[in-house]
Every structure is written in C-alpha cells, then in structure tokens.
Design an enzyme around this catalytic site. Structure first.
Site, PDB file in Angstrom:
ATOM      1  N   GLU A 193     -28.962 -24.199 -33.784  1.00  9.79           N
ATOM      2  CA  GLU A 193     -28.710 -23.571 -35.095  1.00  9.79           C
ATOM      3  C   GLU A 193     -27.456 -24.160 -35.745  1.00  9.79           C
ATOM      4  O   GLU A 193     -27.423 -24.371 -36.948  1.00  9.79           O
ATOM      5  CB  GLU A 193     -28.595 -22.057 -34.928  1.00  9.79           C
TER       6      GLU A 193
ATOM      7  N   GLU B 292     -34.593 -18.225 -27.658  1.00  6.18           N
ATOM      8  CA  GLU B 292     -34.136 -16.823 -27.664  1.00  6.18           C
ATOM      9  C   GLU B 292     -35.217 -15.838 -27.235  1.00  6.18           C
ATOM     10  O   GLU B 292     -34.945 -14.843 -26.576  1.00  6.18           O
ATOM     11  CB  GLU B 292     -33.610 -16.454 -29.059  1.00  6.18           C
TER      12      GLU B 292
ATOM     13  N   ALA C 123     -25.611 -19.406 -27.702  1.00  2.50           N
ATOM     14  CA  ALA C 123     -24.619 -18.341 -27.622  1.00  2.50           C
ATOM     15  C   ALA C 123     -24.361 -18.032 -26.155  1.00  2.50           C
ATOM     16  O   ALA C 123     -25.199 -18.312 -25.295  1.00  2.50           O
ATOM     17  CB  ALA C 123     -25.152 -17.109 -28.340  1.00  2.50           C
TER      18      ALA C 123
ATOM     19  N   GLY D  95     -28.229 -21.014 -30.451  1.00  3.85           N
ATOM     20  CA  GLY D  95     -27.108 -21.204 -31.380  1.00  3.85           C
ATOM     21  C   GLY D  95     -26.644 -22.656 -31.435  1.00  3.85           C
ATOM     22  O   GLY D  95     -26.059 -23.082 -32.430  1.00  3.85           O
TER      23      GLY D  95
HETATM   24  C1  3H9 Z   1     -28.518 -17.695 -28.677  1.00  3.70           C
HETATM   25  O1  3H9 Z   1     -28.116 -18.810 -28.775  1.00  3.70           O
HETATM   26  C2  3H9 Z   1     -28.514 -16.716 -29.805  1.00  3.70           C
HETATM   27  C3  3H9 Z   1     -28.291 -17.407 -31.118  1.00  3.70           C
HETATM   28  O2  3H9 Z   1     -29.474 -17.350 -31.855  1.00  3.70           O
HETATM   29  C4  3H9 Z   1     -27.145 -16.832 -31.901  1.00  3.70           C
HETATM   30  C5  3H9 Z   1     -27.219 -15.370 -32.167  1.00  3.70           C
HETATM   31  C6  3H9 Z   1     -26.128 -14.847 -33.083  1.00  3.70           C
HETATM   32  N1  3H9 Z   1     -24.660 -18.428 -21.858  1.00  3.70           N
HETATM   33  O3  3H9 Z   1     -29.217 -22.917 -15.853  1.00  3.70           O
HETATM   34  P1  3H9 Z   1     -28.122 -23.638 -15.176  1.00  3.70           P
HETATM   35  C7  3H9 Z   1     -24.645 -20.914 -17.377  1.00  3.70           C
HETATM   36  S1  3H9 Z   1     -29.096 -17.109 -27.218  1.00  3.70           S
HETATM   37  C8  3H9 Z   1     -23.922 -18.218 -20.757  1.00  3.70           C
HETATM   38  O4  3H9 Z   1     -27.910 -23.419 -13.726  1.00  3.70           O
HETATM   39  P2  3H9 Z   1     -29.427 -26.121 -15.792  1.00  3.70           P
HETATM   40  C9  3H9 Z   1     -25.532 -20.477 -16.244  1.00  3.70           C
HETATM   41  O5  3H9 Z   1     -25.444 -19.090 -16.050  1.00  3.70           O
HETATM   42  C10 3H9 Z   1     -28.898 -18.418 -26.075  1.00  3.70           C
HETATM   43  N2  3H9 Z   1     -24.047 -18.941 -19.635  1.00  3.70           N
HETATM   44  O6  3H9 Z   1     -28.164 -25.210 -15.472  1.00  3.70           O
HETATM   45  C11 3H9 Z   1     -24.958 -21.258 -15.099  1.00  3.70           C
HETATM   46  O7  3H9 Z   1     -23.776 -20.594 -14.667  1.00  3.70           O
HETATM   47  P3  3H9 Z   1     -23.393 -20.561 -13.131  1.00  3.70           P
HETATM   48  C12 3H9 Z   1     -29.950 -19.429 -26.225  1.00  3.70           C
HETATM   49  C13 3H9 Z   1     -24.942 -19.915 -19.631  1.00  3.70           C
HETATM   50  O8  3H9 Z   1     -28.889 -27.482 -15.985  1.00  3.70           O
HETATM   51  C14 3H9 Z   1     -24.539 -22.578 -15.738  1.00  3.70           C
HETATM   52  O9  3H9 Z   1     -24.409 -22.289 -17.134  1.00  3.70           O
HETATM   53  N3  3H9 Z   1     -29.829 -20.388 -25.148  1.00  3.70           N
HETATM   54  C15 3H9 Z   1     -25.753 -20.181 -20.733  1.00  3.70           C
HETATM   55  O10 3H9 Z   1     -30.482 -25.880 -14.789  1.00  3.70           O
HETATM   56  C16 3H9 Z   1     -25.526 -23.689 -15.559  1.00  3.70           C
HETATM   57  O11 3H9 Z   1     -26.803 -23.237 -15.965  1.00  3.70           O
HETATM   58  C17 3H9 Z   1     -30.471 -20.217 -23.995  1.00  3.70           C
HETATM   59  O12 3H9 Z   1     -31.193 -19.276 -23.792  1.00  3.70           O
HETATM   60  C18 3H9 Z   1     -25.590 -19.399 -21.892  1.00  3.70           C
HETATM   61  N4  3H9 Z   1     -26.306 -19.622 -22.997  1.00  3.70           N
HETATM   62  O13 3H9 Z   1     -30.024 -25.588 -17.167  1.00  3.70           O
HETATM   63  C19 3H9 Z   1     -30.252 -21.294 -22.970  1.00  3.70           C
HETATM   64  N5  3H9 Z   1     -26.580 -21.206 -20.433  1.00  3.70           N
HETATM   65  O14 3H9 Z   1     -23.161 -21.989 -12.773  1.00  3.70           O
HETATM   66  C20 3H9 Z   1     -29.972 -20.703 -21.626  1.00  3.70           C
HETATM   67  C21 3H9 Z   1     -26.292 -21.563 -19.186  1.00  3.70           C
HETATM   68  O15 3H9 Z   1     -22.215 -19.677 -13.112  1.00  3.70           O
HETATM   69  N6  3H9 Z   1     -29.675 -21.718 -20.642  1.00  3.70           N
HETATM   70  N7  3H9 Z   1     -25.303 -20.791 -18.695  1.00  3.70           N
HETATM   71  O16 3H9 Z   1     -24.601 -19.970 -12.463  1.00  3.70           O
HETATM   72  C22 3H9 Z   1     -30.608 -22.485 -20.074  1.00  3.70           C
HETATM   73  O17 3H9 Z   1     -31.774 -22.432 -20.368  1.00  3.70           O
HETATM   74  C23 3H9 Z   1     -30.163 -23.416 -18.985  1.00  3.70           C
HETATM   75  O18 3H9 Z   1     -28.947 -22.932 -18.472  1.00  3.70           O
HETATM   76  C24 3H9 Z   1     -29.947 -24.865 -19.463  1.00  3.70           C
HETATM   77  C25 3H9 Z   1     -29.281 -25.690 -18.324  1.00  3.70           C
HETATM   78  C26 3H9 Z   1     -31.308 -25.462 -19.793  1.00  3.70           C
HETATM   79  C27 3H9 Z   1     -29.029 -24.940 -20.649  1.00  3.70           C
END
Ligand code: 3H9
Length: 698
Positions: free
Chosen positions: A106, A126, A65, A103
C-alpha cells in the site's frame, strides 16, 4: 551509541534514499510510518533533491503493518505515510525486494513508480488475518490494475511474483543487480516527468454481476467469516465511489474487522505457526545438519506422497522399494497424481517433468547410502520397521539421519534396531502426504538435538509446518483426536445420527463432517485397527456400529455405501434409513437408551475430550505448547482457521465451564472423561488454556 533509527535518510546523486530498517521484515512498527513521513518532507523541502527512493534494508521491502499492534490501542498519526508519499511534488520510486505485503504494498502504491527484483513478491494478504487492506489498497489497486484482478488478489491474499506483478501493471520495471543503485538510476531518469497519482485515477469499471459472483464463489469457504465479504465490498466501493469516499468506506469496513473474533483468531494462528518452529528445551548451540539429498524407503501411497513433497520443494529424492513391481506402481501413482494437477491447471507439464526428474527409483540400500537423510514409509508393523532400520544402519553413511514415518510405533523401539539411536527420529506425515501441511517430528529418548533440529528444518524446507511431538502412543496430533473419534461413534449409539453430527461440524466450519470423511477414507482401515487393539487389550472398547457396516460390505464411498449411501458416479452423501436402523439395532442389543442431542452438546462432546487429552499431553511434556496443538489441528485436521485452533476456541468458552462439563460427564460416563489435573488447575486459577506449556519450557 544510540539505537539505529528504523528509517534512515541519505541523499546520493540528487536522489533522497529513504531506507526502512526494522528487522526482521520491516513491518510498519512504531516509528516507521513517522520516519517515512519525515523523510519525504525533508526530501521535498530540499531543492537539491530531484526524486526519492523508498527501499527496505535486510531481506525485504516492507512485510506490512506490525500484526502485533492490531487489537491494541494505537495513536493515530498526524499524517499517514500513504498521504505523504502520494501527495508530494517529487517522484517517489519504491524499490522492492523480498516482500511488499499489505501496508508495504500500500505504501508502494502511493509511490509514483515501483521497480522490483525478479524474486520479489507483492500482495495484499490481509484477508488471511481476518481484516482488509486498510491503507488505501482496496481503492488504489483496482484503479491501477482493474477491479477484476485486484479483487482476485485482495480476496485470496496470495503473494504475486514480481514478473506477474509486472504483467498486471503493479510493477513498472524489473531490475537485475544491485537494487539500490538501479533505483537511484531509475529515479534520476524519471525526475521531472509528470507525476501519476493512483488516487487521482478514475474509478475502475466492473463487469456486471462480478461482485455477486465473487460472493457466491466464496460462500462455502468463507462460512462464518466477515473479512472475505468485506474485501469484496471494499473493492466494489472502489468501482462506484470517488476516491476519498472509497477510502472512508475502506476505513469503516476495516474498523468492523480489526477486533472481530475471526481477526483475533487468525492473528493468533499466524504467531502460533511461527512459535511452533521453536524448540526452546534443546541446547541453544546445537548444530543443524544440512539435508541436501533425501531417500524414501517404501513406494506405497505414503512413501510416494513423501517423495512428491521433496520433489515439489526441489529436493532430489531416491525412492527405494525392494519390489520392482511396487516401485513401478508407486511411480505410476506419482505420475498420475502430478498429471491430475496438470489437468487442473495448478502445475505445468514442464514443472511436472522437472519434478519427476528429481525422483529417482532405486532397488537397493547401497543406492541410497550416500543420502543425507532417509524417511522410512513401509508397512506399519514393528518387525518390518526393525528390519528396515537394521538395513539402514548397515548401509547409510555415518551421520545420515534416519527418520520413520510411523504413525503408531514407538520410536525408541525403532531406534533400538540401530547402533545410532541419536540419529533416529519420527517424521510423521498426514495423508495425503504431498497435500497435508502437518509434519510431526517425534523425539525418541536417545534422539540428538541436532537430529530434531534437522528434522524440523526439513519439514519447513518441504513446505510443511513442523511441530514437535513427544514419543507416546499416537504421538500428539492423533492422540488428541482419539477422544473426538470415540465420542463421534458413541453419540451415534446414543441416538445422534451421523447426518446431525456432520451438519454440526460443517456449520462449525470443518470442510466436511467426520462421518463423511470416514466414508471418503474407507471404514475398513480403522476396523482392522480395532481388531488388532482388541487382541492386545481385552478392555478395548469396540465400536459395533461401524464394525457392522464394514461386515455388511459398507466400507465407504469406494463401495457406494458406508455411513451414507452414494449414487453411482457421485460423491454426495445421502442419509440412509438403513444406517439408522442398524444403529437402533446395535443400541437395543447393547441396552443403550436413545435420546435427542442438541447441536451444542454434539459439538462439545466431540471437542471437549480432545481438550482434556491435550492438557494431559502438555503436563506429560509430550506436547510443548497448547498453541502447538492448535497448529496441528489447523494443518492436519481441517479445524477452521478462523477459530484459531482447538485450545484458542476452548478459551472462548473458558476452562472453568469446560472442566465442569467434563467432570459431569466423568460422573455419567466413567473413566474416559476423567478430568486432566492441568485442566482443573486452569479452571481454578482462571488461566488461559492456549497459554499452557509443558514442564520443560517453564
Ligand atoms: C497490514 O499490512 C494492514 C494494512 O492494510 C494497514 C492497515 C492500516 N508484523 O514468517 P517468518 C515476523 S496487515 C509483525 O518466520 P518468512 C514473524 O512473526 C499485515 N511481525 O518469515 C517472525 O518473527 P519471529 C499484512 C511480523 O520469511 C519474523 O517476522 N502482512 C510480520 O517465512 C519472520 O517471519 C502480512 O500479513 C508482521 N506483518 O516469511 C504478512 N511479518 O522471528 C505477514 C512477519 O519472532 N508475514 N513478522 O518469529 C508473512 O506472511 C511472512 O512473515 C513473510 C516472511 C512472508 C513476510
């Protein structure tokens, strides 16, 4: 031309391909779920379509998400993508590369099949942002892989590599080569086969006592938090409720978390850790030199830890020490450290051997001349550093970057020992260097932007969190800690016992109290520093209590006694009446009145001085953003992540209240509590401390 849609639809060989195209990581932002629903409906309505592929454009499947949308008002969609994917009459193949997280996974669990490239990672992270999987993950994953494995994944939030996910049963097939073509071929194969819907599977069995044990196991780490417990409760619900009731329970639990203090703090920390990577004050077009080979000068504890950090990240590193004996001792320490990890099971013997091959011991500067960058980690004395940098200047190839791991010495003085100060910067690791994530990058007055950017990138490449620091005494992280350490000791002189202060901080969420930490690292190091400082500055405030402890031989755990006493073979700190007696004596000698402290006062005395100091550093441009300081406290000092960081926590109290308290202490205790003008300004304007930024960013 209109904007590219975030979800694209195409039909190829009788297979509908739904592509998520929402850079950078295909988060489920505005329009994505609706786009998936529309694509699935269109495919189901088209008789020419036999099966459906769901795939991500760019570097990932779906990272989850859109975290930015949590805590904001969102419209409830008429139909969720989860229901559309699981409920149609045609098979859907999720084709996963990069990340399928939250998500994202999911949605994949609502597909009939999941295939992935071997480098992909899946997970339900999450819990790390203070919520739980709210798209059915807590109900579907246990049905698919069993309650135990699902509980482990959901309560740790870890990213599971595709081969392991295949072994667990999350992924049906691993594919090499072009994922899109492989997915289309796979979809053609499975078209017409019976559909397996995870939501229709029976509740998984649970071993007796499993959930109780899981709660007990996290009790220490999950102190003051709800999300880890709610994750367990949701998986528990999967084992005892029919699917639709389980989904309703998941939704209820999710609703309790989304706007909780911990979720807001953890979301803030997530974005602060991304913001800290940016140095907007540097020219946009500055090049970032590549660092492919590293050298470390000094094979002591720090140098060894730094070399391990490089090797852990697959970066070849030469370890230089002038003394063959120190080099051998350093290598032995490295081998021993790795061996402990192997024994604990966090590293395999093969991985250890591989890492050791990346660390090459050398004995002369000529041997490292060709490396792209070198980190100096020798004794903290300016004359020694100057000599090393003069040698490096002489030996290293042109363009090599020269970094110092100093924690206390002026980078400009170090750079002045070379004829290439533009290539010199500080890269300050925190002990133990191979474990602690914080990596301060210190900019000297002559440091070139390219050097800064390369150092920041190096930190990230070796798995650290790089953070900018201006060149000042203590740099940013340690300078912000000085008031904390000072007040910790002064409160003791005034009558607060170490065990009270430690208890307050553990209850606040630190893994250990500050006195127990002192005992662990040894009281003698800071004892020496205080002596040195006093010699330089006659006004330096000495700390007679810890001084006396050291002089009595109570140097901490290693001598069986320090602030606490220790039983042989045990690391458990026991309060010691002897320490209470010493404190009283010192207080009496110095005429310091004894009084009781409330827990709240203890907490505020420890933390408010650091907030004040942070405001000073931001105004001086030494710390770029208050949120950078938060990142430093989270990754360098064990500040509880679910409180966001020092400045985020401070906003929960408010700048005005903090200012008033500091002003009162200024009256009572004198100059060390002089309020920072920036704090006063925030108090007057009612601004948020966590949004303070240095002048060069405005
Ligand atoms: C969820 O899914 C809830 C569900 O159960 C549904 C509920 C109804 N959203 O980290 P990076 C951005 S909760 C918005 O530097 P990497 C990040 O801010 C979610 N933005 O790259 C950055 O922006 P900027 C569960 C996001 O390669 C850019 O993308 N998922 C999101 O080192 C690059 O990110 C998570 O918790 C997001 N979800 O790592 C995963 N994800 O360039 C969270 C990333 O402007 N994300 N951005 O600074 C991560 O763990 C890492 O970003 C990931 C990539 C491993 C994906």
């Amino acid at each position: 031309m209109g904007e590219r849609p975030v979800v694209q639809y195409a039909v190829e060989d009788g297979i509908a391909v739904i592509t998520i195209d929402n850079p950078p990581v295909n988060a489920l932002g505005a329009g994505v779920s609706d786009g998936i629903v529309a694509g699935v409906d269109r495919a189901n309505a088209d008789p020419a379509v036999k099966a459906i592929v769901l795939i991500g454009a760019g570097r990932s499947f779906i990272a989850g998400a859109d975290i930015r949308r949590f805590g904001t008002k969102r419209e409830t969609p008429a139909r969720r993508s989860y229901d559309a994917l699981e409920g149609g009459g045609k098979p859907v193949v999720a084709a996963i590369h990069g990340y399928a997280l939250g998500g994202g996974l999911e949605n994949a669990l609502c597909c009939t099949w999941r295939i992935a490239v071997p480098s992909a990672k899946v997970g339900l992270p999450e819990v790390l942002i203070g919520i739980l999987p709210g798209g059915g993950g807590t109900q579907r994953l246990p049905r698919l892989i069993g309650a135990k494995a699902a509980l482990e994944m959901i309560s740790t939030g870890r990213h599971v590599p595709a081969p392991e996910a295949k072994a667990l049963g999350i992924i049906d097939a691993l594919v090499d080569g072009d994922l899109r073509s492989a997915a289309i071929a796979f979809a053609r194969d499975v078209a017409g086969k019976p559909l397996r819907r995870i939501g229709e599977m029976p509740p998984p069995a649970a071993e007796p006592g499993m959930f109780e044990m899981a709660r007990k196991a996290i009790a220490r780490k999950a102190r003051n938090q709800k999300a880890p417990y709610h994750c367990i409760a949701a998986v528990e619900a999967a084992t005892r409720l029919p699917f639709t009731e389980g989904i309703a329970e998941e939704k209820r639990l999710f609703g309790e978390l989304e706007n909780s203090d911990e979720a807001r703090a953890l979301r803030y920390a997530f974005f602060a850790e991304r913001e800290v990577a940016r140095l907007p004050h540097l020219p946009k077009d500055a090049p970032t030199p590549e660092i492919r080979t590293m050298a470390v000068v000094g094979a002591g504890t720090m140098g060894g830890g730094i070399a391990m950090s490089c090797a852990d990240a697959g970066l070849p590193v030469k370890l230089l020490d002038a003394s063959a004996e120190t080099l051998e001792r350093g290598l032995r320490r490295i081998r021993d450290n790795y061996a402990v990890s192997v024994k604990r099971g966090s590293l395999t013997q093969a991985e250890m051997d591989q890492r050791l091959t990346l660390i090459e011991p050398v004995e002369s500067y000529a041997d490292i001349a060709d490396c792209d960058a070198v980190i100096e980690a020798v004794f903290e004395q300016i004359a020694v550093k100057e000599q090393v940098f003069a040698e490096l200047d002489h030996a290293m190839k042109p363009g090599a970057l020269l970094f110092s791991n100093t924690s206390a010495i002026d980078i400009d003085k170090i750079a002045a020992a070379t004829k290439r100060p533009q290539d010199v910067a500080g890269t300050h690791f925190f002990a133990p260097a191979n474990v602690m994530k914080l990596f301060e990058v210190v900019e000297g007055s002559a440091t070139a932007p390219a050097t800064m950017l390369a150092a920041m990138k190096l930190g990230r490449a070796i798995g650290k969190v790089s953070a900018y620091a201006g060149n000042c005494d203590g740099f940013v992280a340690n300078r912000s800690r000085i008031p904390f350490t000072m007040e910790q000791n002064l409160m003791v002189e005034e009558g607060a016992l170490p065990e009270q202060i430690d208890r307050v901080m553990v209850e606040f969420g630190y893994p250990m109290g500050p006195f127990a930490v002192n005992d662990l690292s040894g009281l003698d190091v800071s004892y020496q520093t205080r002596r040195r400082r006093k010699a330089e500055d006659p006004d330096y405030r000495m700390l007679p209590v810890p001084d006396q402890l050291v002089e009595m031989g109570r140097k901490g755990q290693k001598t069986g006694a320090g602030w606490y006493r220790y039983e042989p073979g045990d690391r458990m700190p026991h309060p010691d009446p002897e320490v209470a007696r010493i404190i009283q004596e010192v207080a009496a000698e110095n005429g310091i009145a004894q009084r009781a402290f409330s827990d709240e006062e203890v907490l505020q005395r420890l933390l408010f001085g650091s907030i004040n100091e942070a405001c000073k550093m931001i105004a001086e441009g030494k710390c770029l953003r208050a949120s950078d300081l938060d990142v430093m406290w989270l990754n360098g000092f064990g500040f509880p992540r679910y409180r966001g960081g020092l400045m985020f926590w401070a906003d929960g109290i408010g700048a005005r209240e903090i200012y008033n308290q500091i002003a009162a202490w200024h009256q009572r205790y004198g100059a060390r509590w002089a309020p920072a003008p920036l704090l006063r300004e925030a108090a007057e304007k009612g601004g948020l401390l966590r949004e303070l930024r240095a002048p060069q960013l405005q």
